[in-house]
Design a protein around this motif. Sequence first.
Motif, short mmCIF file in Angstrom:
data_model
loop_
_atom_site.label_atom_id
_atom_site.label_comp_id
_atom_site.label_asym_id
_atom_site.label_seq_id
_atom_site.Cartn_x
_atom_site.Cartn_y
_atom_site.Cartn_z
N GLY A 1 0.81 -1.21 0.09
CA GLY A 1 -0.17 -0.11 0.10
C GLY A 1 0.69 1.03 -0.10
N LEU A 2 1.94 1.10 0.76
CA LEU A 2 2.89 2.54 0.68
C LEU A 2 3.47 2.56 -0.50
CD1 LEU A 2 3.83 4.71 2.58
CD2 LEU A 2 5.81 3.16 3.20
N LEU A 3 4.16 1.53 -1.20
CA LEU A 3 4.49 1.76 -2.48
C LEU A 3 3.26 2.25 -3.58
CD1 LEU A 3 6.68 -1.47 -2.88
CD2 LEU A 3 7.61 0.93 -2.83
N GLY A 4 2.11 1.80 -3.38
CA GLY A 4 1.02 2.20 -4.24
C GLY A 4 0.85 3.81 -3.98
N MET A 5 1.02 4.16 -2.86
CA MET A 5 0.68 5.40 -2.61
C MET A 5 1.75 6.45 -3.22
SD MET A 5 -2.07 6.07 -0.93
CE MET A 5 -1.71 7.61 0.10
N LEU B 1 -6.25 5.78 -4.13
CA LEU B 1 -7.30 5.42 -3.00
C LEU B 1 -7.16 3.73 -2.77
CD1 LEU B 1 -9.55 6.50 -1.75
CD2 LEU B 1 -11.07 6.23 -3.31
N LEU B 2 -7.14 3.01 -3.90
CA LEU B 2 -7.06 1.65 -3.68
C LEU B 2 -5.76 1.22 -2.68
CD1 LEU B 2 -8.03 -1.20 -4.44
CD2 LEU B 2 -6.76 -1.04 -6.44
N ALA B 3 -4.59 1.93 -3.12
CA ALA B 3 -3.49 1.59 -2.15
C ALA B 3 -3.75 1.95 -0.83
CB ALA B 3 -2.38 2.32 -2.71
N PHE B 4 -4.30 3.12 -0.61
CA PHE B 4 -4.68 3.49 0.88
C PHE B 4 -5.74 2.45 1.48
CE2 PHE B 4 -7.68 5.72 3.63
CZ PHE B 4 -6.78 6.28 4.45
N ASN B 5 -6.32 1.94 0.74
CA ASN B 5 -7.40 0.67 1.60
C ASN B 5 -6.42 -0.53 1.43
OD1 ASN B 5 -9.88 1.89 1.59
ND2 ASN B 5 -10.31 1.65 -0.67
N ILE B 6 -5.61 -0.83 0.65
CA ILE B 6 -4.59 -1.91 0.87
C ILE B 6 -3.82 -1.73 2.06
CG2 ILE B 6 -2.76 -3.25 0.05
CD1 ILE B 6 -3.99 -2.82 -2.77
N MET B 7 -3.29 -0.57 2.17
CA MET B 7 -2.42 0.01 3.53
C MET B 7 -3.54 -0.42 4.81
SD MET B 7 0.35 2.79 4.12
CE MET B 7 -0.95 4.11 3.64
N GLY B 8 -4.72 0.21 4.62
CA GLY B 8 -5.28 -0.09 5.83
C GLY B 8 -5.52 -1.48 6.22
N SER B 9 -5.85 -2.45 5.12
CA SER B 9 -6.30 -3.65 5.41
C SER B 9 -5.05 -4.31 6.33
CB SER B 9 -6.24 -4.50 4.17
OG SER B 9 -7.63 -3.83 3.59
N GLY B 10 -3.73 -3.97 5.71
CA GLY B 10 -2.56 -4.43 6.48
C GLY B 10 -2.46 -4.17 7.88
N ILE B 11 -2.84 -2.83 8.18
CA ILE B 11 -3.22 -2.17 9.46
C ILE B 11 -3.86 -2.98 10.50
CG2 ILE B 11 -3.34 -0.41 11.04
CD1 ILE B 11 -2.03 1.38 8.66
N PHE B 12 -4.97 -3.30 9.50
CA PHE B 12 -6.08 -4.18 10.66
C PHE B 12 -5.42 -5.44 10.83
CE2 PHE B 12 -9.27 -1.52 8.08
CZ PHE B 12 -9.42 -0.66 9.16
N LEU B 13 -4.80 -6.15 9.77
CA LEU B 13 -4.11 -7.47 10.15
C LEU B 13 -3.19 -7.58 11.19
CD1 LEU B 13 -3.63 -9.08 6.51
CD2 LEU B 13 -5.09 -9.95 8.64
N LEU B 14 -2.25 -6.42 11.21
CA LEU B 14 -1.12 -6.15 12.20
C LEU B 14 -1.88 -5.90 13.68
CD1 LEU B 14 1.38 -3.87 10.42
CD2 LEU B 14 1.54 -6.32 11.13
#
Length: 118
Positions: free
Chosen positions: A30-34, A44-57
Amino acid sequence: MSDWWGMVSGQLLSGLSIWLLAGSALVLMGLLGMLLPTSILRKLLAFNIMGSGIFLLLLALRPSGPDGVADPVAQALILTGIVIAIAATALGVRLARRYYQLSGQTELPEDRAAARDD
Protein backbone atom coordinates in the motif's frame (compact mmCIF):
# COMPACT_ATOMS: atom_id res chain seq x y z
CA MET A 1 22.35 -26.95 14.22
CA SER A 2 19.13 -28.83 13.40
CA ASP A 3 17.65 -27.90 16.79
CA TRP A 4 18.13 -24.20 16.04
CA TRP A 5 16.59 -24.54 12.57
CA GLY A 6 13.61 -26.42 13.98
CA MET A 7 12.96 -23.64 16.47
CA VAL A 8 13.22 -20.90 13.84
CA SER A 9 11.05 -22.70 11.28
CA GLY A 10 8.47 -23.46 13.97
CA GLN A 11 8.26 -19.79 14.88
CA LEU A 12 8.03 -18.70 11.25
CA LEU A 13 5.18 -21.06 10.56
CA SER A 14 3.23 -20.16 13.66
CA GLY A 15 -0.07 -18.38 13.24
CA LEU A 16 1.20 -15.13 14.70
CA SER A 17 4.11 -14.89 12.28
CA ILE A 18 1.92 -15.52 9.26
CA TRP A 19 -0.44 -12.71 10.28
CA LEU A 20 2.49 -10.39 10.94
CA LEU A 21 4.12 -11.17 7.60
CA ALA A 22 0.87 -10.78 5.68
CA GLY A 23 0.03 -7.50 7.42
CA SER A 24 3.52 -6.13 6.87
CA ALA A 25 3.43 -7.10 3.20
CA LEU A 26 0.09 -5.36 2.71
CA VAL A 27 1.31 -2.21 4.43
CA LEU A 28 4.43 -2.12 2.24
CA MET A 29 2.42 -2.76 -0.94
CA GLY A 30 0.00 0.00 0.00
CA LEU A 31 2.83 2.39 0.77
CA LEU A 32 4.47 1.70 -2.58
CA GLY A 33 1.09 2.11 -4.25
CA MET A 34 0.68 5.51 -2.62
CA LEU A 35 4.08 6.65 -3.82
CA LEU A 36 4.26 5.22 -7.36
CA PRO A 37 1.00 5.50 -9.34
CA THR A 38 -0.37 8.80 -10.49
CA SER A 39 -4.07 8.01 -10.78
CA ILE A 40 -6.26 9.20 -7.92
CA LEU A 41 -8.24 5.96 -7.83
CA ARG A 42 -5.07 3.85 -7.72
CA LYS A 43 -3.87 5.88 -4.76
CA LEU A 44 -7.23 5.37 -3.07
CA LEU A 45 -6.97 1.62 -3.67
CA ALA A 46 -3.42 1.62 -2.27
CA PHE A 47 -4.71 3.48 0.79
CA ASN A 48 -7.29 0.73 1.35
CA ILE A 49 -4.68 -2.01 0.94
CA MET A 50 -2.45 -0.29 3.47
CA GLY A 51 -5.40 0.01 5.86
CA SER A 52 -6.14 -3.70 5.51
CA GLY A 53 -2.53 -4.46 6.39
CA ILE A 54 -2.80 -2.30 9.50
CA PHE A 55 -5.96 -4.16 10.52
CA LEU A 56 -4.10 -7.46 10.15
CA LEU A 57 -1.23 -6.15 12.25
CA LEU A 58 -3.65 -5.03 14.97
CA LEU A 59 -5.29 -8.43 14.86
CA ALA A 60 -1.95 -10.23 15.15
CA LEU A 61 -0.66 -8.06 17.98
CA ARG A 62 -3.83 -7.93 20.06
CA PRO A 63 -3.41 -8.92 23.68
CA SER A 64 -5.14 -12.05 24.83
CA GLY A 65 -6.94 -12.12 28.10
CA PRO A 66 -6.97 -14.85 30.71
CA ASP A 67 -7.63 -18.37 29.45
CA GLY A 68 -6.49 -17.35 25.94
CA VAL A 69 -9.67 -15.40 25.19
CA ALA A 70 -9.18 -12.57 22.67
CA ASP A 71 -9.46 -9.03 23.98
CA PRO A 72 -12.79 -7.55 22.79
CA VAL A 73 -11.40 -4.00 22.83
CA ALA A 74 -8.95 -4.82 20.03
CA GLN A 75 -11.73 -6.41 18.00
CA ALA A 76 -13.94 -3.37 18.52
CA LEU A 77 -11.14 -1.07 17.37
CA ILE A 78 -10.65 -3.11 14.21
CA LEU A 79 -14.38 -3.11 13.42
CA THR A 80 -14.58 0.63 14.02
CA GLY A 81 -11.57 1.13 11.76
CA ILE A 82 -13.24 -0.88 8.99
CA VAL A 83 -16.36 1.29 9.18
CA ILE A 84 -14.26 4.46 9.08
CA ALA A 85 -12.24 3.10 6.13
CA ILE A 86 -15.45 2.46 4.19
CA ALA A 87 -16.66 5.99 4.86
CA ALA A 88 -13.27 7.47 3.90
CA THR A 89 -13.25 5.41 0.69
CA ALA A 90 -16.73 6.63 -0.24
CA LEU A 91 -15.64 10.22 0.38
CA GLY A 92 -12.45 9.72 -1.65
CA VAL A 93 -14.35 8.22 -4.60
CA ARG A 94 -16.84 11.10 -4.51
CA LEU A 95 -14.03 13.68 -4.45
CA ALA A 96 -12.18 11.93 -7.28
CA ARG A 97 -15.33 11.82 -9.36
CA ARG A 98 -16.04 15.50 -8.76
CA TYR A 99 -12.43 16.39 -9.63
CA TYR A 100 -12.80 14.45 -12.89
CA GLN A 101 -16.06 16.27 -13.70
CA LEU A 102 -14.44 19.67 -13.13
CA SER A 103 -11.05 19.09 -14.73
CA GLY A 104 -11.42 16.07 -16.99
CA GLN A 105 -8.22 14.63 -15.45
CA THR A 106 -7.69 11.56 -13.31
CA GLU A 107 -4.31 12.75 -12.03
CA LEU A 108 -3.42 15.62 -9.75
CA PRO A 109 -1.37 18.48 -11.25
CA GLU A 110 1.60 17.73 -8.97
CA ASP A 111 1.65 14.14 -10.18
CA ARG A 112 1.59 15.17 -13.84
CA ALA A 113 4.47 17.60 -13.27
CA ALA A 114 6.49 14.95 -11.46
CA ALA A 115 5.84 12.44 -14.27
CA ARG A 116 7.12 14.97 -16.85
CA ASP A 117 10.28 15.58 -14.84
CA ASP A 118 11.12 11.86 -14.81
